[in-house]
Design a protein around this motif. Sequence first.
Motif, short mmCIF file in Angstrom:
data_model
loop_
_atom_site.label_atom_id
_atom_site.label_comp_id
_atom_site.label_asym_id
_atom_site.label_seq_id
_atom_site.Cartn_x
_atom_site.Cartn_y
_atom_site.Cartn_z
N ILE A 204 0.83 -1.20 0.00
CA ILE A 204 0.00 0.00 0.00
C ILE A 204 0.86 1.25 0.00
CG2 ILE A 204 -1.58 1.36 1.45
CD1 ILE A 204 -2.98 -1.27 2.16
N TYR A 205 1.93 1.25 0.77
CA TYR A 205 2.75 2.47 0.90
C TYR A 205 3.62 2.70 -0.33
CZ TYR A 205 0.74 2.13 5.44
OH TYR A 205 -0.18 2.04 6.45
N ALA A 206 4.10 1.65 -0.97
CA ALA A 206 4.87 1.81 -2.21
C ALA A 206 3.96 2.34 -3.32
CB ALA A 206 5.50 0.48 -2.62
N ILE A 207 2.76 1.80 -3.40
CA ILE A 207 1.79 2.26 -4.41
C ILE A 207 1.43 3.72 -4.15
CG2 ILE A 207 -0.57 1.98 -5.28
CD1 ILE A 207 -0.27 -1.04 -4.35
N ARG A 208 1.07 4.01 -2.92
CA ARG A 208 0.63 5.37 -2.56
C ARG A 208 1.74 6.40 -2.79
NH1 ARG A 208 -2.13 5.35 3.01
NH2 ARG A 208 -3.64 4.08 1.87
N SER A 209 2.98 6.01 -2.54
CA SER A 209 4.11 6.92 -2.74
C SER A 209 4.23 7.35 -4.20
CB SER A 209 5.40 6.25 -2.27
OG SER A 209 6.51 7.03 -2.60
N VAL A 210 4.19 6.38 -5.10
CA VAL A 210 4.33 6.70 -6.53
C VAL A 210 3.11 7.47 -7.03
CG1 VAL A 210 4.50 5.73 -8.85
CG2 VAL A 210 5.85 4.74 -6.99
N VAL A 211 1.92 7.00 -6.69
CA VAL A 211 0.71 7.67 -7.16
C VAL A 211 0.65 9.10 -6.62
CG1 VAL A 211 -1.83 7.64 -7.10
CG2 VAL A 211 -0.56 5.52 -7.53
N SER A 212 1.03 9.31 -5.37
CA SER A 212 1.05 10.66 -4.80
C SER A 212 2.00 11.57 -5.56
CB SER A 212 1.46 10.61 -3.32
OG SER A 212 0.49 9.96 -2.56
N ARG A 213 3.18 11.06 -5.88
CA ARG A 213 4.15 11.86 -6.64
C ARG A 213 3.58 12.24 -8.01
NH1 ARG A 213 8.01 10.55 -10.34
NH2 ARG A 213 8.00 8.32 -9.86
N TRP A 214 2.96 11.29 -8.66
CA TRP A 214 2.39 11.57 -9.98
C TRP A 214 1.20 12.52 -9.90
CZ3 TRP A 214 2.47 5.86 -12.11
CH2 TRP A 214 3.77 5.56 -12.57
#
Length: 172
Positions: free
Chosen positions: A52-62
Amino acid sequence: MTERNFIPLNIAVLVVSDTRTDSDDISGTALVERISETGHIPVEKLIVPDSIYAIRSVVSRWIADEAIQVIISTGGTGVTGRDGTPEAVEPLLDKRLDGFGEIFRMISYQAIKTSTIQSRAIAGVANATYIFCLPGSSGACKTAWDDLIKDQLDFRTRPCNLVQLMPRLLEK
């Protein structure tokens, strides 16, 4: 009726998988190919683990990157313990597009029958960025792009499409 011109969008692709690499990723590659074939610009493709945190990190940056207008993820939308894409993305959404998941499952039913209930495909918008979370199978990605996303990301689609709403997404 006035003819509309195609508007190319910058689209980022996120592959959510604990096992895939660039050399054996079929689903993300299929999405990038389809994005390019229709005239859009695949600006970045990343593979992250089912976290969840790896996904959220990338999506948040984008989402924060004004140059990226659309994010499409593949994988992590099932029901197993490691499937967490909806949980990662939903808190980031300003608005959900519930009709996307409903129509995706309706279309998928034609091919996979009741197995479609296992899909938790979702879509929404965050900071004027459209986000689509698709299952990890290449068939699901092709179905979602070919039968739903492609037309909604084409300004020429009538009577309406998501592109024509983009100038108004940040209205208060």
